[in-house]
Structure formats: structure tokens, C-alpha cells
Design a protein around this motif. Structure first.
Motif, PDB file in Angstrom:
ATOM      1  N   SER A  21       0.883  -1.161   0.000  1.00 44.25           N
ATOM      2  CA  SER A  21       0.000   0.000   0.000  1.00 44.25           C
ATOM      3  C   SER A  21       0.918   1.206   0.000  1.00 44.25           C
ATOM      4  O   SER A  21       1.673   1.421   0.948  1.00 44.25           O
ATOM      5  N   VAL A  22       0.870   1.988  -1.074  1.00 38.93           N
ATOM      6  CA  VAL A  22       1.855   3.055  -1.272  1.00 38.93           C
ATOM      7  C   VAL A  22       1.184   4.418  -1.256  1.00 38.93           C
ATOM      8  O   VAL A  22       0.201   4.646  -1.959  1.00 38.93           O
ATOM      9  N   SER A  23       1.740   5.299  -0.458  1.00 40.82           N
ATOM     10  CA  SER A  23       1.327   6.697  -0.434  1.00 40.82           C
ATOM     11  C   SER A  23       2.526   7.502   0.043  1.00 40.82           C
ATOM     12  O   SER A  23       2.674   7.767   1.232  1.00 40.82           O
ATOM     13  N   SER A  24       3.400   7.855  -0.895  1.00 38.61           N
ATOM     14  CA  SER A  24       4.640   8.538  -0.524  1.00 38.61           C
ATOM     15  C   SER A  24       5.181   9.337  -1.693  1.00 38.61           C
ATOM     16  O   SER A  24       5.170   8.872  -2.832  1.00 38.61           O
ATOM     17  N   GLY A  25       5.688  10.501  -1.368  1.00 39.56           N
ATOM     18  CA  GLY A  25       6.359  11.327  -2.369  1.00 39.56           C
ATOM     19  C   GLY A  25       7.802  10.947  -2.577  1.00 39.56           C
ATOM     20  O   GLY A  25       8.491  11.547  -3.389  1.00 39.56           O
ATOM     21  N   GLY A  26       8.275   9.938  -1.854  1.00 40.71           N
ATOM     22  CA  GLY A  26       9.643   9.463  -2.053  1.00 40.71           C
ATOM     23  C   GLY A  26      10.498   9.670  -0.834  1.00 40.71           C
ATOM     24  O   GLY A  26      10.071   9.471   0.283  1.00 40.71           O
ATOM     25  N   SER A  60       9.257   9.229  -7.010  1.00 41.34           N
ATOM     26  CA  SER A  60      10.691   9.218  -6.748  1.00 41.34           C
ATOM     27  C   SER A  60      11.110   7.882  -6.135  1.00 41.34           C
ATOM     28  O   SER A  60      10.850   6.831  -6.718  1.00 41.34           O
ATOM     29  N   ALA A  61      11.757   7.900  -4.969  1.00 40.47           N
ATOM     30  CA  ALA A  61      12.233   6.649  -4.371  1.00 40.47           C
ATOM     31  C   ALA A  61      11.081   5.691  -4.065  1.00 40.47           C
ATOM     32  O   ALA A  61      11.235   4.473  -4.182  1.00 40.47           O
ATOM     33  N   ALA A  62       9.918   6.227  -3.691  1.00 38.03           N
ATOM     34  CA  ALA A  62       8.754   5.360  -3.452  1.00 38.03           C
ATOM     35  C   ALA A  62       8.346   4.667  -4.746  1.00 38.03           C
ATOM     36  O   ALA A  62       8.005   3.480  -4.743  1.00 38.03           O
ATOM     37  N   TYR A  63       8.398   5.391  -5.863  1.00 36.89           N
ATOM     38  CA  TYR A  63       8.063   4.750  -7.131  1.00 36.89           C
ATOM     39  C   TYR A  63       9.135   3.714  -7.500  1.00 36.89           C
ATOM     40  O   TYR A  63       8.819   2.674  -8.072  1.00 36.89           O
ATOM     41  N   GLY A  64      10.381   3.988  -7.178  1.00 36.64           N
ATOM     42  CA  GLY A  64      11.427   2.994  -7.420  1.00 36.64           C
ATOM     43  C   GLY A  64      11.096   1.679  -6.739  1.00 36.64           C
ATOM     44  O   GLY A  64      11.209   0.604  -7.341  1.00 36.64           O
ATOM     45  N   ILE A  72       0.970  -2.747 -10.816  1.00 39.18           N
ATOM     46  CA  ILE A  72       0.808  -1.483 -10.104  1.00 39.18           C
ATOM     47  C   ILE A  72      -0.605  -0.989 -10.393  1.00 39.18           C
ATOM     48  O   ILE A  72      -0.955  -0.731 -11.545  1.00 39.18           O
ATOM     49  N   ILE A  73      -1.389  -0.899  -9.336  1.00 34.00           N
ATOM     50  CA  ILE A  73      -2.783  -0.484  -9.449  1.00 34.00           C
ATOM     51  C   ILE A  73      -2.924   0.860  -8.749  1.00 34.00           C
ATOM     52  O   ILE A  73      -2.470   1.028  -7.612  1.00 34.00           O
ATOM     53  N   LEU A  74      -3.562   1.802  -9.438  1.00 34.53           N
ATOM     54  CA  LEU A  74      -3.725   3.137  -8.888  1.00 34.53           C
ATOM     55  C   LEU A  74      -5.161   3.366  -8.456  1.00 34.53           C
ATOM     56  O   LEU A  74      -6.093   3.004  -9.173  1.00 34.53           O
ATOM     57  N   ALA A  75      -5.313   3.980  -7.300  1.00 36.74           N
ATOM     58  CA  ALA A  75      -6.629   4.473  -6.911  1.00 36.74           C
ATOM     59  C   ALA A  75      -6.942   5.651  -7.812  1.00 36.74           C
ATOM     60  O   ALA A  75      -6.044   6.324  -8.324  1.00 36.74           O
ATOM     61  N   SER A  82       7.864  10.713 -11.138  1.00 34.18           N
ATOM     62  CA  SER A  82       8.947  11.508 -10.572  1.00 34.18           C
ATOM     63  C   SER A  82      10.248  10.710 -10.545  1.00 34.18           C
ATOM     64  O   SER A  82      10.971  10.691  -9.553  1.00 34.18           O
ATOM     65  N   VAL A  83      10.531  10.040 -11.665  1.00 30.62           N
ATOM     66  CA  VAL A  83      11.768   9.266 -11.779  1.00 30.62           C
ATOM     67  C   VAL A  83      12.872  10.256 -12.126  1.00 30.62           C
ATOM     68  O   VAL A  83      13.144  10.539 -13.286  1.00 30.62           O
ATOM     69  N   GLY A  84      13.447  10.793 -11.081  1.00 24.79           N
ATOM     70  CA  GLY A  84      14.485  11.798 -11.241  1.00 24.79           C
ATOM     71  C   GLY A  84      15.309  11.899  -9.971  1.00 24.79           C
ATOM     72  O   GLY A  84      15.077  11.188  -9.006  1.00 24.79           O
ATOM     73  N   VAL A  85      16.271  12.795  -9.986  1.00 21.63           N
ATOM     74  CA  VAL A  85      17.180  12.958  -8.858  1.00 21.63           C
ATOM     75  C   VAL A  85      17.260  14.441  -8.521  1.00 21.63           C
ATOM     76  O   VAL A  85      17.362  15.276  -9.418  1.00 21.63           O
TER      77      VAL A  85
END
Length: 188
Positions: A21-26, A60-64, A72-75, A82-85
Motif C-alpha cells: 500500500s503506497v502513499s509517498s512522495g519518495g 521518486s524513491a517510493a516509485y522505485g 501497479i494499481i492506482l486508486a 517523478s523518476v528523477g534525482v
């Protein structure tokens, strides 16, 4: 470390499907890829399916970490990407000067102090950070591309933006969109 321990515990207990269960900006990139690789390898070895449900944001890191999922299922209304650094530098030289402080650095090693005499960042310091950012960006985009079966070029083309469900699915960053109740039924 806690993610690895929890994941290992579930696999050792006989789980055949593990849901994130993911809810994070990284967050910090440090250890994200080794942690994700550990979990994906263990899942592969034990024939465990990983499903991620994103409620809000996986960036970002959460998506990693999310990218290692079989699905990957999205609500509705959630975002991924945000695949970046990013490295944020704060130069407080002007504020210190205005407050009446004078800084003096006594060092050994030519590259130890990142500042010029006027308090600005040294060009070489910025270049060194940029090289490290570029290296990590290459590793991150390759990591996501491999996990999502995409080309590196396709991941780079996202330009570290986040995407709502329809566009995320179109780009290959996610697989489905569901509401919470449908997700729990699907998982069952």
C-alpha cells in the motif's frame, strides 16, 4: 531495513502474494535500489507475486520501490512517477554576512570547502555534484525501465513528472486503476 525484514518474514511465512500500500512522495535514494532488488529477487526465488496499490502518490524513491511490482494499481486520482534525482543546496553565506558573521575555513584537501572566497559555491563543487546526480539518474532510469519492461528512453522522456492513472497506464508506469473496494476484492 524494516521493509526487507517484513518482506522476508511474509515470504518465509508462506505468502504467495504480497501487497504494497503506497502513499509517498519518495525520500532518500540511499539503499532504495538494493532494497527493491532484494525483495524482487526473494519474490522471484519463492514464486511470490507483488501487487502495489497506490493511494495518492508513489513518486521518486517510493516509485522505485513500487516499480518492482508485478502489477501497479492506482486508486482514482492517484499519481506515479517523478523518476528523477534532486539535490538541494542551501547557501547561507549572504544571510550570515548580513547578520554580521564572517566564516573562515581551515582545511586540508583542495576539495574540502565548497565555497569561493565570496561565499558562492565553487564551480568544481557544483560540477562534481552534477556528475553524481547524472550517475544516479542513469541508474534510476535503468532500474525503472528494467522493472517496468520499458526502454530507458521512455523513462527518461517522462522528465521526472508524475502522472494520473490514464496517462501512467499509457506510459507503462502503472497497469490498472481501481477504487479501494475493488482492489480488496481483486486482491482476495
Amino acid at each position: 531495513q524494516q521493509l526487507k525484514e517484513d518482506f522476508t518474514y511474509l515470504v518465509d511465512a508462506g505468502a504467495k502474494t504480497i501487497a504494497f500500500s503506497v502513499s509517498s512522495g519518495g525520500g532518500e535514494a540511499f539503499q532504495m535500489m538494493p532494497t527493491a532488488n532484494y525483495m524482487r529477487s526473494l519474490a522471484n526465488d519463492k514464486n511470490v507475486k507483488i501487487i502495489s496499490f497506490v493511494e495518492g502518490l508513489s513518486a521518486s524513491a517510493a516509485y522505485g520501490l513500487t516499480s518492482i511490482s508485478d502489477e501497479i494499481i492506482l486508486a482514482e486520482g492517484s499519481e506515479v512517477g517523478s523518476v528523477g534525482v534532486l539535490v538541494r543546496l542551501v547557501n547561507d553565506s549572504k544571510a550570515l554576512e548580513k547578520a554580521g558573521y564572517e566564516r573562515t575555513f581551515i582545511t586540508a584537501g583542495k576539495e574540502k570547502v565548497p565555497f569561493e572566497a565570496d561565499g558562492s559555491f565553487r564551480k568544481e563543487f557544483i560540477q562534481d555534484i552534477q556528475e553524481k546526480v547524472n550517475t544516479l539518474y542513469t541508474e534510476f532510469t535503468e532500474f525503472v525501465a528494467k522493472n517496468r519492461n520499458l526502454s530507458v528512453e521512455a523513462v527518461v522522456a517522462t522528465q521526472a513528472k508524475t502522472f494520473l492513472p490514464d496517462r501512467a497506464i499509457e506510459l507503462g508506469l502503472a497497469d490498472k486503476v481501481m477504487n479501494v473496494e475493488d482492489f480488496y476484492d481483486y486482491l482476495a
